[in-house]
Motif scaffolding. Structure first.
Motif, mmCIF file in Angstrom:
data_model
loop_
_atom_site.group_PDB
_atom_site.id
_atom_site.type_symbol
_atom_site.label_atom_id
_atom_site.label_comp_id
_atom_site.label_asym_id
_atom_site.label_seq_id
_atom_site.Cartn_x
_atom_site.Cartn_y
_atom_site.Cartn_z
ATOM 1 N N ARG A 152 -11.981 25.031 -30.476
ATOM 2 C CA ARG A 152 -12.238 25.234 -29.044
ATOM 3 C C ARG A 152 -13.528 24.532 -28.615
ATOM 4 O O ARG A 152 -13.558 23.810 -27.607
ATOM 5 N N PHE A 155 -13.246 20.585 -28.979
ATOM 6 C CA PHE A 155 -12.464 19.951 -27.917
ATOM 7 C C PHE A 155 -13.203 20.021 -26.590
ATOM 8 O O PHE A 155 -13.190 19.066 -25.805
ATOM 9 N N ALA A 156 -13.852 21.156 -26.320
ATOM 10 C CA ALA A 156 -14.583 21.305 -25.059
ATOM 11 C C ALA A 156 -15.696 20.269 -24.948
ATOM 12 O O ALA A 156 -15.922 19.696 -23.872
ATOM 13 N N THR A 159 -14.301 16.574 -24.533
ATOM 14 C CA THR A 159 -13.686 16.281 -23.233
ATOM 15 C C THR A 159 -14.555 16.735 -22.061
ATOM 16 O O THR A 159 -14.071 16.819 -20.936
ATOM 17 N N VAL A 168 -7.426 12.582 -30.925
ATOM 18 C CA VAL A 168 -7.362 13.943 -31.457
ATOM 19 C C VAL A 168 -6.603 13.899 -32.774
ATOM 20 O O VAL A 168 -5.434 13.502 -32.811
ATOM 21 N N LEU A 172 -5.941 20.308 -32.737
ATOM 22 C CA LEU A 172 -5.284 21.317 -31.909
ATOM 23 C C LEU A 172 -4.326 22.198 -32.696
ATOM 24 O O LEU A 172 -3.887 23.236 -32.206
ATOM 25 N N PHE A 179 -4.531 28.156 -25.948
ATOM 26 C CA PHE A 179 -5.560 27.125 -25.938
ATOM 27 C C PHE A 179 -4.943 25.734 -26.009
ATOM 28 O O PHE A 179 -5.420 24.799 -25.364
ATOM 29 N N GLN A 180 -3.869 25.574 -26.778
ATOM 30 C CA GLN A 180 -3.197 24.284 -26.832
ATOM 31 C C GLN A 180 -2.690 23.875 -25.455
ATOM 32 O O GLN A 180 -2.830 22.728 -25.038
ATOM 33 N N LYS A 182 -3.895 24.792 -22.642
ATOM 34 C CA LYS A 182 -5.075 24.480 -21.845
ATOM 35 C C LYS A 182 -5.577 23.067 -22.144
ATOM 36 O O LYS A 182 -5.951 22.316 -21.229
ATOM 37 N N CYS A 183 -5.552 22.700 -23.428
ATOM 38 C CA CYS A 183 -6.003 21.361 -23.829
ATOM 39 C C CYS A 183 -5.086 20.285 -23.268
ATOM 40 O O CYS A 183 -5.548 19.265 -22.746
ATOM 41 N N TYR A 184 -3.789 20.500 -23.387
ATOM 42 C CA TYR A 184 -2.850 19.484 -22.897
ATOM 43 C C TYR A 184 -2.884 19.375 -21.379
ATOM 44 O O TYR A 184 -2.620 18.302 -20.831
ATOM 45 N N ARG A 186 -5.647 19.611 -19.636
ATOM 46 C CA ARG A 186 -6.797 18.737 -19.392
ATOM 47 C C ARG A 186 -6.463 17.294 -19.760
ATOM 48 O O ARG A 186 -6.850 16.362 -19.046
#
Length: 427
Positions: A152, A155-156, A159, A168, A172, A179-180, A182-184, A186
């Motif tokens: 987390r 990645f934060a 990005t 990446v 992930l 959270f995955q 949320k990442c995708y 972004r």
């Protein structure tokens, strides 16, 4: 417009007879190394602005070496890599994090290494903390973090500022589904602004879902650069094995037919797991198995809900008044998902006798209503008459791995096919 161009790139590690010869080689003197190992060679591809590229390959194929060359942390032995714009990469989980520093301190340090000023980083820090969403742990030492929490924060930070190329590498895979997603989300927002994504993963579903193209690397060479569906099939073929035959029809007929051979053929079949656990009191030997759908024998992947025939061949070395074959399905973590046997499946009406020297084939047919993922199948045959005590003759636990895919994600592991309806009450 291309943001990355990789041309005939290779990386070798060389051993010289002496350090003097290595030193002389730095100045162009022709000193052949004692031996030379090429990790990757003749890799060429391009990435356009806003394009998503997936990279697949078994462990040791050279994926990480390629990414390190792309990011500039490793120099190629031959070829060239030309990139335009800023690259942000998560190559290894928490790479560069000091375990004694807090998440906040590591975020400041990492952003500084990425070339951002302290003022820029301090301004972005609240967004980094909010996106990581690990609460008070953000001010605790990283050594107290779980792998998911490290992912987390990593990645934060990576990005916090929109890069031109985001890389990446499996980071992930340790995060939870929320959270995955949320990442995708972004990543998708970045792509619309022109960011290119290079995703290295063992999840074929993620490649098909999120990538425009895919690369398949095997033994240091680029085997295929093409559509995600084509590349993932090649990767699965290498991972689980693929049979060769003259025609699809001949392949299916041959694959579905057991022979009278008494050889143990498990290790010759696609999906076999050599770390299986084999045990039992004897009297029977499980020799071979088949997994097939209506379309294919030993499919590389099975669609959720598709009916699957699972069969296995047993040779009996003793006489038995009644035998009970069965199977189990478990997750890779060992969670039991489903188990059945001939007594349960036939509702208690099955009675199977066996004589020494006899070979029998047992088949179970079922819909594989599982969520996307990899699952282990176990086979077994026992002697006795249920509901009394059964004597295990032969067990082959976790001996086969099957891959399930589905187009629509669900929560959990098993799809119970719930139905939904809505109604309105009149007041």
């Amino acid at each position: 417009m291309n943001v990355l161009s990789v041309k005939n790139t290779g990386k070798s590690y060389r051993n010289y007879r002496s350090e003097w010869q290595r030193f002389a080689g730095w100045f162009g003197m022709n000193n052949a190394p004692r031996d030379e190992h090429w990790v990757i060679r003749n890799i060429s591809f391009e990435v356009r602005s806003g394009e998503s590229i997936g990279i697949l390959g078994k462990n040791g194929a050279g994926k990480s070496t390629l990414l390190k060359i792309v990011t500039g942390t490793l120099q190629p032995s031959e070829g060239s890599v030309i990139s335009t714009g800023r690259i942000s990469a998560i190559l290894e989980l928490g790479m560069g994090f000091n375990p004694e520093l807090t998440g906040r301190q590591n975020a400041l340090h990492s952003a500084g290494l990425m070339g951002f000023s302290k003022e820029e980083t301090l301004q972005a820090l609240p967004n980094i903390e909010a996106f990581a969403d690990i609460g008070e742990y953000f001010d605790n030492p990283v050594r107290t973090y779980s792998s998911g929490m490290q992912a987390r924060v990593a990645f934060a930070v990576a990005t916090a500022f929109r890069p031109d190329i985001l890389i990446v590498d499996e980071a992930l895979s340790v995060g939870d589904a929320y959270f995955q997603a949320k990442c995708y989300k972004r990543i998708d927002a970045f792509k619309k602004q022109g960011t290119s994504l290079i995703l290295v993963t063992h999840s074929t579903a993620d490649v098909v879902k999120h990538c425009d193209r895919a690369l398949f690397i095997s033994e240091g060479h680029l085997v295929k650069d093409g559509a995600p569906a084509e590349v993932t099939n090649l990767y699965l073929d290498e991972l689980f094995g693929k049979r060769k035959s003259k025609s699809p029809a001949a392949e299916k007929d041959q694959s579905l037919t057991f022979t009278a051979s008494t050889d143990d053929l498990f290790n010759t079949r696609p999906g076999y797991r050599k770390d299986e656990h084999r045990w039992g009191q004897g009297g029977a030997i499980i020799l071979d198995y088949r997994i097939s759908t209506a379309e294919e024998a030993f499919p590389a992947q099975i669609e959720c809900g598709e009916r699957v025939e699972i069969s296995f061949k047993v040779q009996f070395t003793e006489n038995h008044e009644n035998v009970v074959p069965g199977l189990l399905i478990r997750t890779l973590e060992g969670l039991y998902l489903y188990g059945t046997n001939s007594f349960i499946s036939s509702r208690g009406v099955s009675n199977i006798s066996a004589q020494a020297g006899q070979i029998r084939i047992f088949r179970f047919t079922l819909p594989l209503n599982l969520n996307e993922g990899d699952y282990m199948i176990s086979f077994g045959v026992s002697a006795g008459t249920p509901p009394g005590e059964l004597i295990p003759l032969e067990r082959r636990y976790d001996s086969v791995i099957v891959k399930v895919y589905r187009t629509q994600a669900i929560w959990g592991v098993i799809d119970l096919n719930a139905e939904f309806e809505s109604s309105e009450l009149t007041i």
